[in-house]
Design a protein around this motif. Sequence first.
Motif, short mmCIF file in Angstrom:
data_model
loop_
_atom_site.label_atom_id
_atom_site.label_comp_id
_atom_site.label_asym_id
_atom_site.label_seq_id
_atom_site.Cartn_x
_atom_site.Cartn_y
_atom_site.Cartn_z
N ILE A 141 0.84 -1.21 0.00
CA ILE A 141 0.00 0.00 0.00
C ILE A 141 0.87 1.25 0.00
CG2 ILE A 141 -1.67 1.31 1.38
CD1 ILE A 141 -2.92 -1.32 2.20
N ALA A 142 2.01 1.19 0.70
CA ALA A 142 2.91 2.34 0.71
C ALA A 142 3.43 2.66 -0.68
CB ALA A 142 4.08 2.07 1.66
N LEU A 143 3.56 1.64 -1.50
CA LEU A 143 4.03 1.84 -2.88
C LEU A 143 3.09 2.72 -3.68
CD1 LEU A 143 6.08 1.12 -5.10
CD2 LEU A 143 4.69 -0.91 -5.61
N LEU A 144 1.80 2.71 -3.33
CA LEU A 144 0.84 3.53 -4.05
C LEU A 144 1.19 5.01 -3.94
CD1 LEU A 144 -2.51 1.77 -3.06
CD2 LEU A 144 -1.34 1.67 -5.28
N GLY A 145 1.70 5.41 -2.76
CA GLY A 145 2.10 6.80 -2.60
C GLY A 145 3.23 7.18 -3.52
N ASP A 146 4.18 6.27 -3.73
CA ASP A 146 5.29 6.56 -4.64
C ASP A 146 4.82 6.70 -6.08
OD1 ASP A 146 7.13 6.52 -2.56
OD2 ASP A 146 7.42 4.35 -2.72
N LEU A 147 3.75 5.98 -6.43
CA LEU A 147 3.24 6.04 -7.80
C LEU A 147 2.60 7.38 -8.12
CD1 LEU A 147 1.65 2.47 -8.14
CD2 LEU A 147 3.91 3.24 -8.88
N MET A 148 2.34 8.21 -7.09
CA MET A 148 1.79 9.55 -7.34
C MET A 148 2.76 10.44 -8.11
SD MET A 148 -1.30 9.76 -6.11
CE MET A 148 -1.56 11.53 -6.00
N LYS A 149 4.02 10.04 -8.17
CA LYS A 149 5.01 10.83 -8.89
C LYS A 149 4.85 10.70 -10.41
CE LYS A 149 8.38 10.18 -5.16
NZ LYS A 149 9.67 9.58 -4.76
N ILE A 150 4.13 9.67 -10.85
CA ILE A 150 3.91 9.47 -12.28
C ILE A 150 2.97 10.54 -12.79
CG2 ILE A 150 3.03 7.88 -14.04
CD1 ILE A 150 3.75 5.59 -12.13
N PRO A 151 3.36 11.31 -13.80
CA PRO A 151 2.54 12.44 -14.28
C PRO A 151 1.35 11.98 -15.11
CG PRO A 151 4.51 12.25 -15.61
CD PRO A 151 4.65 11.20 -14.53
N SER A 165 -11.61 3.29 1.20
CA SER A 165 -12.03 2.29 2.17
C SER A 165 -11.23 2.42 3.46
CB SER A 165 -11.86 0.88 1.59
OG SER A 165 -10.51 0.67 1.24
N SER A 166 -11.68 1.74 4.51
CA SER A 166 -11.06 1.94 5.82
C SER A 166 -10.54 0.65 6.42
CB SER A 166 -12.08 2.59 6.76
OG SER A 166 -13.23 1.79 6.82
N SER A 167 -10.58 0.57 7.74
CA SER A 167 -10.20 -0.58 8.56
C SER A 167 -8.84 -1.15 8.19
CB SER A 167 -11.34 -1.60 8.54
OG SER A 167 -11.18 -2.63 7.66
N TYR A 168 -8.82 -2.40 7.67
CA TYR A 168 -7.54 -3.10 7.49
C TYR A 168 -6.61 -2.36 6.54
CZ TYR A 168 -4.26 -6.91 6.57
OH TYR A 168 -3.13 -7.67 6.45
N LYS A 169 -7.16 -1.82 5.44
CA LYS A 169 -6.28 -1.13 4.48
C LYS A 169 -5.66 0.12 5.10
CE LYS A 169 -8.42 -2.70 0.18
NZ LYS A 169 -9.13 -2.30 -1.06
N ILE A 170 -6.48 0.88 5.84
CA ILE A 170 -5.92 2.08 6.49
C ILE A 170 -4.92 1.69 7.56
CG2 ILE A 170 -6.53 3.96 8.07
CD1 ILE A 170 -8.85 4.61 6.40
N GLN A 171 -5.21 0.59 8.25
CA GLN A 171 -4.25 0.11 9.25
C GLN A 171 -2.92 -0.23 8.60
OE1 GLN A 171 -5.64 -3.31 11.40
NE2 GLN A 171 -3.74 -3.55 12.54
N MET A 172 -2.98 -0.88 7.45
CA MET A 172 -1.75 -1.21 6.73
C MET A 172 -1.09 0.04 6.15
SD MET A 172 -1.22 -4.41 7.11
CE MET A 172 -1.85 -4.10 8.75
N ALA A 173 -1.92 1.03 5.79
CA ALA A 173 -1.37 2.29 5.29
C ALA A 173 -0.57 2.99 6.39
CB ALA A 173 -2.50 3.19 4.81
N GLU A 174 -1.04 2.87 7.63
CA GLU A 174 -0.31 3.46 8.76
C GLU A 174 1.06 2.82 8.90
OE1 GLU A 174 -2.77 2.80 12.10
OE2 GLU A 174 -4.37 4.14 11.44
N VAL A 175 1.06 1.49 8.85
CA VAL A 175 2.32 0.77 9.01
C VAL A 175 3.28 1.09 7.88
CG1 VAL A 175 3.38 -1.51 9.21
CG2 VAL A 175 1.13 -1.09 10.25
N GLY A 176 2.75 1.19 6.66
CA GLY A 176 3.61 1.41 5.50
C GLY A 176 4.01 2.85 5.28
N GLY A 177 3.40 3.81 6.03
CA GLY A 177 3.77 5.21 5.88
C GLY A 177 3.22 5.86 4.63
N LEU A 178 2.05 5.40 4.17
CA LEU A 178 1.44 5.98 2.97
C LEU A 178 1.12 7.45 3.17
CD1 LEU A 178 0.10 5.68 0.17
CD2 LEU A 178 -2.00 5.01 1.35
N ALA A 179 0.73 7.83 4.40
CA ALA A 179 0.35 9.21 4.65
C ALA A 179 1.47 10.19 4.32
CB ALA A 179 -0.05 9.37 6.13
N LYS A 180 2.68 9.82 4.62
CA LYS A 180 3.82 10.69 4.36
C LYS A 180 3.99 10.95 2.87
CE LYS A 180 8.81 11.07 5.12
NZ LYS A 180 10.01 10.41 5.70
#
Length: 810
Positions: A141-151, A165-180
């Motif tokens: 899930i953290a990789l999705l944030g890096d893909l935002m660099k693609i124009p 969506s929430s719950s498990y995915k957001i929990q995993m997003a926290e661990v992976g640092g997607l927010a940053k």
Amino acid sequence: MWTEEAGATAEAQESGIRNKSSSSSQIPVVGVVTEDDEAQDVFKPMDLNRVIKLLEETDKDGLEEKQLKFVKKLVQCYQNGLPLRDLAQIFKILNLCSGKIKNQPRFIESAYDIIKLCGLPFLKKKVSDEITYAEDTANSIALLGDLMKIPSSELRIQICYQQASSSYKIQMAEVGGLAKTMVQSMTLLENQLVEKLWVLKVLQHLSTSVNCTIMMKAQAASGICTHLNDPDPSGQLLFRSSEILWNLLEKSSKEEVIQQLSNLECLLALKEVFKNLFMRGFSHYDRQLRNDILVITTIIAQNPEAPMIECGFTKDLILFATFNEVKSQNLLVKGLKLSNSYEDFELKKLLFNVIVILCKDLPTVQLLIDGKVILALFTYVKKPEKQKIIDWSAAQHEELQLHAIATLSSVAPLLIEEYMSCQGNARVLAFLEWCESEDPFFSHGNSFHGTGGRGNKFAQMRYSLRLLRAVVYLEDETVNKDLCEKGTIQQMIGIFKNIISKPNEKEEAIVLEIQSDILLILSGLCENHIQRKEIFGTEGVDIVLHVMKTDPRKLQSGLGYNVLLFSTLDSIWCCILGCYPSEDYFLEKEGIFLLLDLLALNQKKFCNLILGIMVEFCDNPKTAAHVNAWQGKKDQTAASLLIKLWRKEEKELGVKRDKNGKIIDFENLPGLSAEDFVTLCIIHRYLDFKIQATHKQRELANKSWEDFLARTSNAKTLKKAKSLQEKAIEASRYHKRPQNAIFHQTHIKGLNTTVPSGGVVTVESTPARLVGGPLVDTDIALKKLPIRGGALQRVKAVKIVDAPKKSIPT
């Protein structure tokens, strides 16, 4: 509030975006695959390593077509959802596809299709899969944030959409640092409104959890705040941004958020947003948003380093807070009106509140003066009448009135000259008269400031007395003198007596606070002023004695009797002691007995103050008889009570005694050297050294007095003293006199005094009635006797007993 349907509006603004399935928040986050599903090939196996190896190959004819074909097959294979156990490999494939986009644009579609699968529930075969593959899921899930660099607008929006969506995915997003990474991607979307709105939507979801801490490390607060004024016809940018700021304040370090927002750029953005909403926001939604921005601003204003004045925000807030009460020609408020709607009513209270926060910064004082804040607030300090500016309801007006008086308590001490120029004392005292009057008034008492004031005027009286107390305790003599000249002392005593005559157990705590404030105001006015203590007089002593007779059991009730007793003891010190008629009246009414009764309660918090008062009262010769006459429980005397208190103090200090009662632990101190023990012995004899120094000083004083008398009665001694004085003067001169210097004689012609003098005075001969006439022996004898008339008697020797208190005039 924002809904998933509202999200579709932003999505539709981007042309060429594919149709989306139903909102991901309506489907489960993780799906469980049953045996029947597996039998139906829902969980189809695929050789993902082969796909990865194929995508890593280069420089082969027809390779791109083959790679795209295999990725398409992968998407078809996992059309029901991505298995948790395969996420790591699938996202590696996604990463390889995204790396090819720059040179092979056709891979955008492949990457898009794989990301779209993330909107489906992740599949697990075992219940433990969520824990087993948690790290793989977080990294994916953290990789999705890096893909935002693609124009690619399509790709970016699809990435954001899948995170609704929430719950498990957001929990995993926290661990992976997607927010940053999502916060950092904001810098890539300066002029791309739709993508920016989708990123804000993602951050809004992520900011409802511990992701806030991660976001703050990426400077989310300042980054979002500085873009509040970016063009946005939809209005979503401001709404989502304010929601994120709220979440950051609530779920991360409030101090850190304030620090990030306390800069000129952020405050200028907030200022413009608030100003625009204040002047042009007419909808219910706009007013709510305006108030939210003001609350955020108020929180920032608590930081004294925030450049509120520098950016002009403070000046605008003061203007907005007072434009209804004080007419202004400023174009910002020309033609503006507030309604009695809930949002405008809340705005008015928030503006009063922000003034209290702003006035803590001293440079704001001049702006408060220029804005006539005191005058504006005083428009509420009067008995209720029909409002001419805004048709507030009775309940709203009452709440604003109480809020305005509370605000004055903070502002008036800083602007005391403005307070006096507005006749502040007269206004407050007149309002207190109304509070005490029998005028019919139905108080609603339905607000924080109106607590305990339903159906009465206690709330108005309570806050007016707080204001008066704050002003009195400035110790500004001009203010206090004005209050006394207006009869404040008599008025306060009258209010107190009126409250006593009408007990109100229902609002007992409020009544006790009112009584405490009255006594504190009286103490502030009377301290160090005998004339004011005389005005306090017997009526004042009576209310003090009334409080002192309170049932001691009530001191433990928690309602405020302790505070009232402290105020009462303070008023004894400030309003009674030093005024002999009041002291005598206090003694006659058995005030000393009441003090000793309180002392016998053995409550340490009162003991020091009571003992101090007792010591001062002992200067009155009538006090000793009252102290000796007092008897407590079991015939306890004052002496035994004081001894008991001494022993208690010894016990608390840990003083030890031997079987004979001798103190044994002064020397029992660890870590002392021989020199320390010598010093300790000196400390033991400290009082002896002081008694010795006192005797020495007394001997020196006596010797000086004897020398003085010798010079006045013996000519030889006088000549000798004069000779020594001349030698001392000559020795102090500068002998190498400069040229053209003027020489001043030190002798005064015709001077017969033996001490330094000021102006020349004429002293007549001592009257005969004092020396006894010509038949009395005129040898002067010094004897310490009271002069009761008649002639002085000759004595054989002179003995100096003590130095006289006053010098004998020459």
